[in-house]
Design a protein around this motif. Sequence first.
Motif, mmCIF file in Angstrom:
data_model
loop_
_atom_site.group_PDB
_atom_site.id
_atom_site.type_symbol
_atom_site.label_atom_id
_atom_site.label_comp_id
_atom_site.label_asym_id
_atom_site.label_seq_id
_atom_site.Cartn_x
_atom_site.Cartn_y
_atom_site.Cartn_z
ATOM 1 N N GLU A 54 36.459 80.585 36.069
ATOM 2 C CA GLU A 54 36.183 80.490 37.504
ATOM 3 C C GLU A 54 36.673 79.154 38.067
ATOM 4 O O GLU A 54 37.215 79.102 39.178
ATOM 5 C CB GLU A 54 34.681 80.650 37.759
ATOM 6 N N GLN A 55 36.484 78.083 37.309
ATOM 7 C CA GLN A 55 36.943 76.774 37.774
ATOM 8 C C GLN A 55 38.461 76.722 37.840
ATOM 9 O O GLN A 55 39.033 76.161 38.769
ATOM 10 C CB GLN A 55 36.412 75.676 36.859
ATOM 11 N N ARG A 56 39.131 77.303 36.873
ATOM 12 C CA ARG A 56 40.589 77.331 36.906
ATOM 13 C C ARG A 56 41.097 78.136 38.091
ATOM 14 O O ARG A 56 42.075 77.754 38.745
ATOM 15 C CB ARG A 56 41.123 77.928 35.601
ATOM 16 N N LEU A 57 40.437 79.260 38.371
ATOM 17 C CA LEU A 57 40.847 80.086 39.506
ATOM 18 C C LEU A 57 40.647 79.344 40.828
ATOM 19 O O LEU A 57 41.521 79.346 41.697
ATOM 20 C CB LEU A 57 40.051 81.392 39.511
ATOM 21 N N ALA A 58 39.488 78.690 40.985
ATOM 22 C CA ALA A 58 39.224 77.936 42.215
ATOM 23 C C ALA A 58 40.202 76.782 42.376
ATOM 24 O O ALA A 58 40.719 76.531 43.476
ATOM 25 C CB ALA A 58 37.783 77.416 42.210
ATOM 26 N N ASN A 59 40.501 76.107 41.288
ATOM 27 C CA ASN A 59 41.436 74.987 41.347
ATOM 28 C C ASN A 59 42.839 75.460 41.700
ATOM 29 O O ASN A 59 43.547 74.834 42.492
ATOM 30 C CB ASN A 59 41.448 74.263 39.998
#
Length: 282
Positions: free
Chosen positions: A148-153
């Motif tokens: 999720e953090q990679r997608l948001a970033n």
Amino acid sequence: MVGEAFRALRRNLAMTFASISTGAVTFFLLGMLVFAYSFASDYARIVPGMFDMRVFLRDGTSLDKIRKSANYIRTIPGVSKVTLIPKEKAWEKMKHDQPSITEGIDNPFPDQLRVILSDIRFSDRIATQIQSLPTVVPDDGVHYLRQEQRLANAALGAFGLIGPELFGLLVIASWILIYNTVRLTILSRRVEIRIMQLVGAPPSMIRIPFLIEGIIQGFFAGFVAALLLFGSYAFLKSQLMQQDIQFAAFPTIPTFLRLSLLGAGYGWACSFFAVRAPLTYR
């Protein structure tokens, strides 16, 4: 010359409407892009606080070692805050939230550190550094929403990369549209321009009314665009508030003032470049 500009606007209602509507659509799209970019920028500032890491500590780790580990984690670039969650506190919360599941069970939780990031771009590196600490449970001691953090970033990075280019293309396209509209207005009135030249009107007497027209048309285009933005913002807010998404109040006066003045300046600039060539009769 001012009177001539207003009379020309009344005599050429079709071209006046075309110029104002073109400018209004242009400024509306620009305004939407600015609002979207501003919303994304605000979201980017709060996203790191929405994601945290849970660091599970080895059983029997002394409070002194926990403090040293927390202090070390605070020095890692990209870390905003570190909070200790004692296993007793975590277990009390679990028993309060899930009394049926926790009844008759001993506390299985280890002591934890809650790590809040200031920049999610470095989450993988931060997790690797924390995992290497001797006080952390080996192999799987750091838990966080990696995908999720990679997608948001990635999404925020893509918008930050595309936003300025899209804004520049929209500015260029709007310039071409408004310039052509003003130029067509001049061509449609070439007969009266020729008559003015024949009776001895100087070039400034011919050009200045066009500049005034551009200012007036641009002003109203910006005002109409502000109205469209206000209506769109109100509609979007009413729809998304049903999903418990909070919106800030619409900056009514600044938006109307800035777009109107921007439209007036833009209209003047387009008119200036459209009439800078000699106005010859063909």
